[in-house]
Scaffold this motif. Structure first.
Motif, short mmCIF file in Angstrom:
data_model
loop_
_atom_site.label_atom_id
_atom_site.label_comp_id
_atom_site.label_asym_id
_atom_site.label_seq_id
_atom_site.Cartn_x
_atom_site.Cartn_y
_atom_site.Cartn_z
N VAL A 15 0.82 -1.22 0.00
CA VAL A 15 0.00 0.00 0.00
C VAL A 15 0.86 1.27 0.00
N LEU A 16 2.06 1.20 -0.56
CA LEU A 16 2.97 2.34 -0.55
C LEU A 16 2.32 3.60 -1.09
N ASP A 17 1.59 3.47 -2.21
CA ASP A 17 1.00 4.64 -2.86
C ASP A 17 -0.36 5.02 -2.30
N THR A 18 -0.92 4.19 -1.43
CA THR A 18 -2.30 4.41 -0.99
C THR A 18 -2.48 4.47 0.51
N ILE A 19 -1.39 4.37 1.28
CA ILE A 19 -1.50 4.24 2.72
C ILE A 19 -2.20 5.45 3.36
N LYS A 20 -2.07 6.64 2.74
CA LYS A 20 -2.67 7.83 3.31
C LYS A 20 -4.01 8.19 2.69
N ASN A 21 -4.49 7.34 1.80
CA ASN A 21 -5.75 7.59 1.13
C ASN A 21 -6.87 6.84 1.86
N GLY A 22 -7.75 7.59 2.51
CA GLY A 22 -8.81 6.98 3.32
C GLY A 22 -9.77 6.12 2.50
N GLU A 23 -10.12 6.58 1.30
CA GLU A 23 -11.08 5.83 0.48
C GLU A 23 -10.50 4.48 0.04
N LEU A 24 -9.23 4.47 -0.32
CA LEU A 24 -8.62 3.21 -0.73
C LEU A 24 -8.46 2.27 0.47
N MET A 25 -8.15 2.84 1.65
CA MET A 25 -8.07 2.01 2.85
C MET A 25 -9.43 1.40 3.16
N LEU A 26 -10.49 2.18 2.93
CA LEU A 26 -11.85 1.67 3.13
C LEU A 26 -12.13 0.50 2.19
N ASN A 27 -11.66 0.62 0.94
CA ASN A 27 -11.86 -0.47 -0.02
C ASN A 27 -11.15 -1.75 0.42
N TYR A 28 -9.91 -1.60 0.91
CA TYR A 28 -9.17 -2.77 1.39
C TYR A 28 -9.92 -3.44 2.54
N LEU A 29 -10.35 -2.63 3.52
CA LEU A 29 -11.05 -3.18 4.68
C LEU A 29 -12.36 -3.84 4.27
N ASP A 30 -13.06 -3.18 3.34
CA ASP A 30 -14.36 -3.70 2.91
C ASP A 30 -14.21 -5.06 2.22
N ARG A 31 -13.17 -5.19 1.40
CA ARG A 31 -12.96 -6.47 0.70
C ARG A 31 -12.61 -7.59 1.68
N VAL A 32 -11.84 -7.25 2.72
CA VAL A 32 -11.49 -8.26 3.72
C VAL A 32 -12.73 -8.67 4.51
N VAL A 33 -13.58 -7.70 4.86
CA VAL A 33 -14.82 -8.02 5.57
C VAL A 33 -15.68 -8.95 4.72
N GLU A 34 -15.74 -8.67 3.42
CA GLU A 34 -16.51 -9.52 2.50
C GLU A 34 -15.95 -10.93 2.47
N GLU A 35 -14.61 -11.02 2.47
CA GLU A 35 -13.95 -12.32 2.41
C GLU A 35 -14.19 -13.13 3.69
N VAL A 36 -14.14 -12.46 4.84
CA VAL A 36 -14.34 -13.14 6.11
C VAL A 36 -15.82 -13.42 6.36
N GLY A 37 -16.67 -12.51 5.89
CA GLY A 37 -18.11 -12.62 6.12
C GLY A 37 -18.56 -11.60 7.13
#
Length: 328
Positions: free
Chosen positions: A79-101
């Motif tokens: 996440v070097l280019d996106t670590i400070k981008n809140g929207e992209l961090m939200l996308n990462y978290l959202d995809r993990v939540v979807e994967e876990v359930g």
């Protein structure tokens, strides 16, 4: 196993390692994961993100899932280019939540940085079963960072770092120190944890007598390192500047209680969330007592603790290892 087999063992070929052996290992890991998933569904789980920077300055974000079964490493993302981008961090978290359930997840635990905070609150707005919870260890580390910016703390820790850097930067001086401390080492500050600066102060204070004897000894007078420009400053602080040791003692009395709380929360001996509020209140009271209940001494420290801690009082008592499944 090699010794048991004896001479003549033929290791697998590179082709075998990357084909059927690798496939079998993947299948074994997937079977293990199924056992964890059963616990996620039964008890709920905590989704945790942990960022770090590797030796090549790449910023890696690890995602892990914690349940009574244990902690499961899910995946890593660069996440070097996106670590400070809140929207992209939200996308990462959202995809993990979807994967876990979403129904399996109780909370998402992240650092308390502004981008994570925004992403966590946004995630809660449309994932009704989830709570975003900032990492308690990270919050305490930020408290220590804020406290270390107070003038007396900043000056004292900087001098302590210079002393340690000088001793460990010169072979002769290090050998003399080990002679006078009976081979006991001084904890050196690390970049990532502010707690280590205060542990360095504590370590120095424990060796106060040995260091004073060392800088008064013939060994020191005969040492070539006395010619270095830093040597006079270090010797002055150790021997003649009484305020340095007084300030070291003050810093230890003020902060080591918080370091103890951090150790308790960061350990894996027991789930810490049920104890942390009591630990923080007790630490604040003890800090005030250590400083003679003089408000001018302890209130600046209390303010910095409250600035970081008060928002956490509105968070649910959920943490890795502490479970309440919303389905029940």
């Amino acid at each position: 196993m090699v010794a048991k087999y004896g001479p003549g063992f033929q290791p697998p070929t590179s082709h075998e390692l990357k084909t059927w052996i690798l496939k079998e290992e993947v299948q074994d890991v997937q079977k293990l994961m199924e056992e964890h998933k059963k616990d996620w569904n039964k008890y709920g789980c905590s989704i945790m993100s942990d960022g770090w920077t590797d030796g090549k300055s790449r910023v890696i974000l690890n995602f892990l899932v914690n349940s009574p079964k244990g902690t499961w490493f899910l995946k890593s993302v660069d996440v070097l280019d996106t670590i400070k981008n809140g929207e992209l961090m939200l996308n990462y978290l959202d995809r993990v939540v979807e994967e876990v359930g979403e129904n399996n997840g109780i909370q998402v635990v992240t650092d308390n940085a502004s981008n994570y905070k925004w992403a966590g609150k946004e995630l809660m707005s449309y994932r009704s079963n989830l709570w975003w919870t900032p990492c308690a260890v990270y919050c305490i580390d930020l408290m220590l960072e804020d406290i270390s910016k107070l003038k007396v703390f900043e000056t004292t820790t900087q001098r302590a770092k210079q002393i340690v850097k000088f001793i460990y930067g010169h072979t002769q001086v290090l050998a003399i120190m080990r002679k006078f401390t009976s081979n006991k080492e001084i904890i050196r500050p690390a970049v990532t944890r502010f707690a280590t600066s205060f542990l360095t102060l504590q370590s120095l204070y424990k060796q106060k007598g040995a260091l004073i004897s060392m800088f008064q000894s013939n060994d020191w007078l005969e040492c070539e390192s006395t010619k270095h420009k830093e040597a006079n400053d270090v010797k002055k602080w150790i021997l003649r500047d009484g305020s340095f040791w007084n300030h070291v003692a003050y810093c230890i009395k003020s902060v080591m209680l918080l370091v103890c709380v951090l150790r308790e929360v960061d350990s894996e001996v027991r789930p810490a969330m049920g104890f942390i509020y009591e630990l923080m209140d007790a630490a604040k009271d003890k800090i005030a007592t250590n400083l003679g209940n003089v408000e001018a001494k302890y209130l600046p420290i209390w303010r910095r603790i409250d600035n970081r801690w008060t928002p956490q009082l509105h968070q649910p008592l959920h943490a890795a290892g502490y479970y309440l499944n919303p389905k029940f």
